[in-house]
Design an enzyme around this catalytic site. Structure first.
Site, PDB file in Angstrom:
ATOM      1  N   ARG A 122       0.817  -1.215   0.000  1.00  0.00           N
ATOM      2  CA  ARG A 122       0.000   0.000   0.000  1.00  0.00           C
ATOM      3  C   ARG A 122       0.850   1.264   0.000  1.00  0.00           C
ATOM      4  O   ARG A 122       0.332   2.362   0.211  1.00  0.00           O
ATOM      5  CB  ARG A 122      -0.944   0.000   1.212  1.00  0.00           C
ATOM      6  CG  ARG A 122      -2.136  -0.931   1.038  1.00  0.00           C
ATOM      7  CD  ARG A 122      -2.975  -1.124   2.295  1.00  0.00           C
ATOM      8  NE  ARG A 122      -3.219   0.088   3.031  1.00  0.00           N
ATOM      9  CZ  ARG A 122      -2.709   0.353   4.245  1.00  0.00           C
ATOM     10  NH1 ARG A 122      -1.914  -0.524   4.850  1.00  0.00           N
ATOM     11  NH2 ARG A 122      -2.978   1.462   4.859  1.00  0.00           N
ATOM     12  N   LYS A 123       2.125   1.139  -0.264  1.00  0.00           N
ATOM     13  CA  LYS A 123       2.997   2.310  -0.426  1.00  0.00           C
ATOM     14  C   LYS A 123       2.802   2.861  -1.837  1.00  0.00           C
ATOM     15  O   LYS A 123       3.591   2.626  -2.744  1.00  0.00           O
ATOM     16  CB  LYS A 123       4.455   1.929  -0.181  1.00  0.00           C
ATOM     17  CG  LYS A 123       4.724   1.538   1.266  1.00  0.00           C
ATOM     18  CD  LYS A 123       6.153   1.090   1.474  1.00  0.00           C
ATOM     19  CE  LYS A 123       6.377   0.663   2.920  1.00  0.00           C
ATOM     20  NZ  LYS A 123       7.723   0.105   3.140  1.00  0.00           N
ATOM     21  N   THR A 124       1.701   3.590  -1.993  1.00  0.00           N
ATOM     22  CA  THR A 124       1.299   4.079  -3.301  1.00  0.00           C
ATOM     23  C   THR A 124       1.039   5.582  -3.245  1.00  0.00           C
ATOM     24  O   THR A 124       0.908   6.162  -2.161  1.00  0.00           O
ATOM     25  CB  THR A 124       0.026   3.366  -3.784  1.00  0.00           C
ATOM     26  OG1 THR A 124      -0.994   3.516  -2.775  1.00  0.00           O
ATOM     27  CG2 THR A 124       0.275   1.888  -4.017  1.00  0.00           C
ATOM     28  N   THR A 256       6.520   0.294  -6.280  1.00  0.00           N
ATOM     29  CA  THR A 256       5.918   1.600  -6.531  1.00  0.00           C
ATOM     30  C   THR A 256       6.794   2.740  -6.028  1.00  0.00           C
ATOM     31  O   THR A 256       6.801   3.823  -6.595  1.00  0.00           O
ATOM     32  CB  THR A 256       4.544   1.691  -5.850  1.00  0.00           C
ATOM     33  OG1 THR A 256       4.651   1.250  -4.482  1.00  0.00           O
ATOM     34  CG2 THR A 256       3.539   0.804  -6.559  1.00  0.00           C
TER      35      THR A 256
END
Length: 270
Positions: A122-124, A256
């Protein structure tokens, strides 16, 4: 993937309220072509086409997202108003560059870890997650969780607040039977305890490959059905070492976070 509302918002962000830069361009018929300037994996083509079509232009391509690219490949041709073509140029190139960069890095990681699922995190970028996750999938990777509702993941802070056993017990009580429960562990003792408590997935977080390899044996001896994941501190340089530990999946924020944009350019002529 792109709604009309999203296209309007993205274009408004880029054009602003008084676009004299393109306002001076006549609305004459023009032809545009977008070429890739380096090797990589294509992603964002669907979005680039949507941008131009939203502006009333026609598009043509012989490429599909997920396809390998060579330097010089013309991935998209556009026809219509020169003014509107230039208005959509940067947004389309941004989709292509960002998403293809992620897809290219994902494909590289997959090549270094045969037989292991390579997953995103979820490092977006806020507001752009679905496109970044899509790029990972187009290259053959796994999107992992799209949001906190996709699965129950018990991480270090939940464990510190509640304790491991209490957190797992509460997750089982609250979550639907269709939702998997994953626990992030920082020691082999935690891994064994989580396995005995009947979780679905165990993530070895920030552990050395040798430690994870030992943990895989311990967990599988308790319950061979548990899926095992490695994450934290994993790079292109050490990815192969983690792939040999026996885990089922490796998740990397680097897909990402560290992906370099692939270079595309657009040539417009009458």
């Amino acid at each position: 993937m792109l709604s009309t509302e999203e296209l309007d918002a993205y274009l408004e962000e880029d054009l602003g309220d008084d676009d004299d830069s393109n306002g001076i361009v006549p609305a004459v018929e023009a032809f545009g072509s977008i070429a890739c300037k380096e090797e990589g994996v294509l992603a964002g083509l669907e979005e680039a086409c949507a941008v131009f079509r939203h502006l009333g232009l026609t598009t043509a391509t012989s490429f599909v997202d997920g396809q390998p690219l060579k330097k010089g490949d013309v991935v998209l041709e556009v026809r219509g108003s020169a003014r509107d073509m230039i208005r959509g140029e940067r947004l389309a190139l941004n989709f292509l560059g960002r998403m293809s960069g992620i897809a290219t890095l994902t494909a590289k990681c997959i090549s270094l870890a045969p037989g292991v699922r390579i997953a995103a995190t979820r490092k977006t970028t806020p507001g752009f997650r679905k496109f970044e996750k899509k790029a990972v999938k187009l290259a053959g990777g796994d999107a992992h969780r799209y949001d906190l509702s996709s699965a129950v993941m018990i991480k270090d802070n939940q464990i510190r607040v509640m304790g491991l056993e209490s957190a797992i017990r509460e997750a089982k009580r609250r979550a639907s039977f269709t939702k998997k429960i994953e626990v992030e562990v920082e020691s082999l003792d935690e891994a064994e305890k989580a396995a005995r408590l009947g979780v679905d997935i165990i993530m070895f977080d920030n552990m050395k490959p040798a430690t994870i390899k030992e943990g895989v044996k311990k967990v599988k001896a308790i319950d061979a059905r548990i899926l095992l994941e490695a994450s934290g501190g994993i790079t292109l340089e050490n990815l192969a070492d983690y792939a040999r530990t026996g885990v089922d999946a490796i998740s990397l924020g680097a897909l990402t976070r560290d992906a370099r944009w692939l270079d595309f350019s657009m040539d417009i002529r009458l």
